[in-house]
Write an enzyme that holds these catalytic residues in place. Structure first.
Site, PDB file in Angstrom:
ATOM      1  N   ASN A 120      45.708  14.766 -56.217  1.00 38.21           N
ATOM      2  CA  ASN A 120      46.286  15.951 -55.568  1.00 38.21           C
ATOM      3  C   ASN A 120      47.742  16.146 -55.928  1.00 38.21           C
ATOM      4  O   ASN A 120      48.465  15.178 -56.178  1.00 38.21           O
ATOM      5  CB  ASN A 120      46.240  15.804 -54.023  1.00 38.21           C
ATOM      6  CG  ASN A 120      44.852  15.879 -53.457  1.00 38.21           C
ATOM      7  OD1 ASN A 120      43.947  16.450 -54.072  1.00 38.21           O
ATOM      8  ND2 ASN A 120      44.671  15.299 -52.288  1.00 38.21           N
ATOM      9  N   GLY A 179      46.959  12.264 -53.669  1.00 37.02           N
ATOM     10  CA  GLY A 179      45.500  12.123 -53.747  1.00 37.02           C
ATOM     11  C   GLY A 179      45.185  10.653 -53.532  1.00 37.02           C
ATOM     12  O   GLY A 179      45.792   9.782 -54.163  1.00 37.02           O
ATOM     13  N   ASN A 211      41.421   2.496 -41.104  1.00 32.72           N
ATOM     14  CA  ASN A 211      42.485   2.368 -40.105  1.00 32.72           C
ATOM     15  C   ASN A 211      41.848   2.490 -38.717  1.00 32.72           C
ATOM     16  O   ASN A 211      40.626   2.631 -38.585  1.00 32.72           O
ATOM     17  CB  ASN A 211      43.622   3.372 -40.362  1.00 32.72           C
ATOM     18  CG  ASN A 211      43.156   4.817 -40.255  1.00 32.72           C
ATOM     19  OD1 ASN A 211      42.151   5.118 -39.605  1.00 32.72           O
ATOM     20  ND2 ASN A 211      43.872   5.730 -40.901  1.00 32.72           N
ATOM     21  N   THR A 238      43.410  -1.601 -40.924  1.00 32.39           N
ATOM     22  CA  THR A 238      44.866  -1.525 -41.015  1.00 32.39           C
ATOM     23  C   THR A 238      45.419  -0.978 -39.698  1.00 32.39           C
ATOM     24  O   THR A 238      44.801  -0.131 -39.053  1.00 32.39           O
ATOM     25  CB  THR A 238      45.318  -0.647 -42.201  1.00 32.39           C
ATOM     26  OG1 THR A 238      44.788   0.666 -42.032  1.00 32.39           O
ATOM     27  CG2 THR A 238      44.831  -1.219 -43.520  1.00 32.39           C
ATOM     28  N   LEU A 239      46.617  -1.471 -39.334  1.00 32.67           N
ATOM     29  CA  LEU A 239      47.175  -1.159 -38.011  1.00 32.67           C
ATOM     30  C   LEU A 239      48.574  -0.551 -38.111  1.00 32.67           C
ATOM     31  O   LEU A 239      49.329  -0.610 -37.135  1.00 32.67           O
ATOM     32  CB  LEU A 239      47.258  -2.448 -37.177  1.00 32.67           C
ATOM     33  CG  LEU A 239      45.965  -3.239 -36.976  1.00 32.67           C
ATOM     34  CD1 LEU A 239      46.265  -4.612 -36.387  1.00 32.67           C
ATOM     35  CD2 LEU A 239      45.017  -2.467 -36.068  1.00 32.67           C
ATOM     36  N   GLY A 240      48.952  -0.011 -39.271  1.00 35.02           N
ATOM     37  CA  GLY A 240      50.293   0.550 -39.411  1.00 35.02           C
ATOM     38  C   GLY A 240      51.336  -0.532 -39.214  1.00 35.02           C
ATOM     39  O   GLY A 240      51.279  -1.601 -39.833  1.00 35.02           O
ATOM     40  N   GLY A 283      50.481  -4.270 -38.964  1.00 35.76           N
ATOM     41  CA  GLY A 283      49.857  -5.019 -40.051  1.00 35.76           C
ATOM     42  C   GLY A 283      48.387  -4.692 -40.220  1.00 35.76           C
ATOM     43  O   GLY A 283      48.005  -3.530 -40.329  1.00 35.76           O
ATOM     44  N   ASP A 331      58.673   7.495 -44.184  1.00 37.75           N
ATOM     45  CA  ASP A 331      57.534   8.392 -44.465  1.00 37.75           C
ATOM     46  C   ASP A 331      56.285   7.516 -44.640  1.00 37.75           C
ATOM     47  O   ASP A 331      56.223   6.689 -45.549  1.00 37.75           O
ATOM     48  CB  ASP A 331      57.819   9.189 -45.743  1.00 37.75           C
ATOM     49  CG  ASP A 331      56.700  10.152 -46.129  1.00 37.75           C
ATOM     50  OD1 ASP A 331      55.664  10.174 -45.434  1.00 37.75           O
ATOM     51  OD2 ASP A 331      56.867  10.871 -47.125  1.00 37.75           O
ATOM     52  N   ASP A 386      47.132   3.884 -48.796  1.00 31.01           N
ATOM     53  CA  ASP A 386      46.717   3.803 -50.205  1.00 31.01           C
ATOM     54  C   ASP A 386      47.421   2.636 -50.905  1.00 31.01           C
ATOM     55  O   ASP A 386      46.821   1.954 -51.749  1.00 31.01           O
ATOM     56  CB  ASP A 386      47.035   5.117 -50.924  1.00 31.01           C
ATOM     57  CG  ASP A 386      46.287   6.289 -50.316  1.00 31.01           C
ATOM     58  OD1 ASP A 386      45.171   6.077 -49.800  1.00 31.01           O
ATOM     59  OD2 ASP A 386      46.824   7.413 -50.353  1.00 31.01           O
TER      60      ASP A 386
HETATM   61  O1  RIB Z   1      46.669   9.159 -48.314  1.00 29.76           O
HETATM   62  C1  RIB Z   1      47.691  10.066 -48.620  1.00 29.76           C
HETATM   63  C2  RIB Z   1      47.140  11.151 -49.492  1.00 29.76           C
HETATM   64  O2  RIB Z   1      46.193  11.892 -48.749  1.00 29.76           O
HETATM   65  C3  RIB Z   1      48.159  12.159 -49.944  1.00 29.76           C
HETATM   66  O3  RIB Z   1      48.771  11.798 -51.166  1.00 29.76           O
HETATM   67  C4  RIB Z   1      47.378  13.450 -50.012  1.00 29.76           C
HETATM   68  O4  RIB Z   1      47.195  13.934 -51.302  1.00 29.76           O
HETATM   69  C5  RIB Z   1      46.051  13.158 -49.336  1.00 29.76           C
HETATM   70  O5  RIB Z   1      45.057  13.026 -50.254  1.00 29.76           O
END
Ligand code: RIB
Length: 310
Positions: free
Chosen positions: A16, A44, A189, A225-227, A230, A252, A258
């Site tokens: 994305n 993405g 999560n 996952t727990l932010g 941990g 952020d 990911d």
């Molecule tokens: O997990 C974050 C991603 O989710 C972002 O980069 C966005 O593109 C969405 O796919």
């Protein structure tokens, strides 16, 4: 697309263009807010996870689809620049490159609306075209931002071979247990675990119970996952553990999950244990929340080596 892409981590997933608005707060229905700043970042879930694994030293290839447009060309070039093999990233004139519209508030929390575009033109036939590469990979990584049949085909191919299957069930949705039965490591999560189990999952104790319950749906092992707290895991023997995260200033959170999945896959591909892999995932996710955007905030192996001790 080539079926001779050589990788230790093969990712099947979305690509994305992220449009990120930094806002003081989100508008209420009918309200207009001014004063936001806009930044464009590569994103993405598939692309992010591929980049996270590549930055940590894994040999990574990605199967995905972008539009035949400038965003697609630039995203593909960016992936290659970050070390991802893009031989299996195709382009289509049938749909524009996928995009994600993200608001980030001062506490670092994000809210995302995705326009799938080309990602939803990927089909099971595209997976079949790289079947050899999936079978040859050490780890397959998949998520749910491409059609479910695509994820399902990739998981089935890998499950029928020696390739370890990591499924990140994001964005959350119900999936058949038959698909989960092919999964070695399921990563969710708390929100995704809640949707799968149909109840509220919040906090480490509840997540440990949820991980155990999710194993009952088919995956060999489960990581929740727990932010900031941990992650927890339930391994293939049913043993559980909580891996806490250090306290950091959150800028952020976009893409932190990911970063976790990519790092976990990289460590599993190196032959590490699930516990070591999830520990690296927590470290990568923690690094990722400290800068803006997804891929641009992910750590390299050198960044993690230079981290101050906890
Ligand atoms: O997990 C974050 C991603 O989710 C972002 O980069 C966005 O593109 C969405 O796919």
């Amino acid at each position: 697309m080539s079926s001779r892409v050589a990788s230790s981590v093969f990712v099947v997933g979305s690509i994305n263009q992220d449009y990120v608005l930094s806002v003081e707060r989100r508008p209420k229905p009918g309200e207009t807010l001014s004063g936001a700043t806009l930044a464009l970042h590569p994103g993405g879930k598939g692309a992010n996870q591929a980049v996270a694994a590549a930055l940590l030293g894994a040999r990574v290839a990605l199967l995905g689809l972008v539009g035949d447009d400038p965003a697609g060309a630039s995203l593909r070039a960016g992936l290659a620049g970050r070390g991802v093999d893009t031989a299996a990233v195709g382009s289509t004139s049938q749909a524009p490159t996928g995009s994600a519209f993200i608001t980030v508030t001062p506490d670092g929390e994000n809210a995302i609306v995705v326009v799938p575009g080309a990602n939803h033109r990927l089909g099971p036939g595209d997976v079949d075209a790289v079947a050899g590469a999936i079978r040859a990979a050490t780890v397959l990584v998949a998520q749910l931002e491409v059609p479910l049949e695509v994820t399902g085909r990739a998981v089935a191919l890998a499950a029928a071979s020696a390739t370890l299957v990591v499924l990140n069930l994001a964005p959350a949705r119900q999936v058949p247990d038959a698909l989960l039965a092919g999964v070695d490591v399921l990563v969710v999560n708390e929100h995704e675990a809640s949707i799968l189990l149909g109840g509220q999952v919040e906090g480490a104790d509840a997540a440990i119970r949820a991980a155990g319950a999710l194993r009952g749906h088919g995956p060999e092992a489960v990581v929740v996952t727990l932010g900031a707290a941990g992650a927890v895991l339930a391994d293939d023997q049913g043993r559980s553990a909580h891996l806490p995260a250090p306290r950091v200033e959150v800028v952020d959170t976009t893409g932190a999950g990911d970063a976790f999945v990519g790092a976990l896959a990289a460590e599993l591909a190196r032959g590490g244990s699930l516990r070591d892999a999830a520990t690296l995932g927590v470290r990568a996710g923690t690094a990722a929340v400290q800068a803006r955007g997804a891929q641009g905030s992910f750590p390299t192996a050198a960044d993690l080596r230079n981290e101050p001790p906890p």
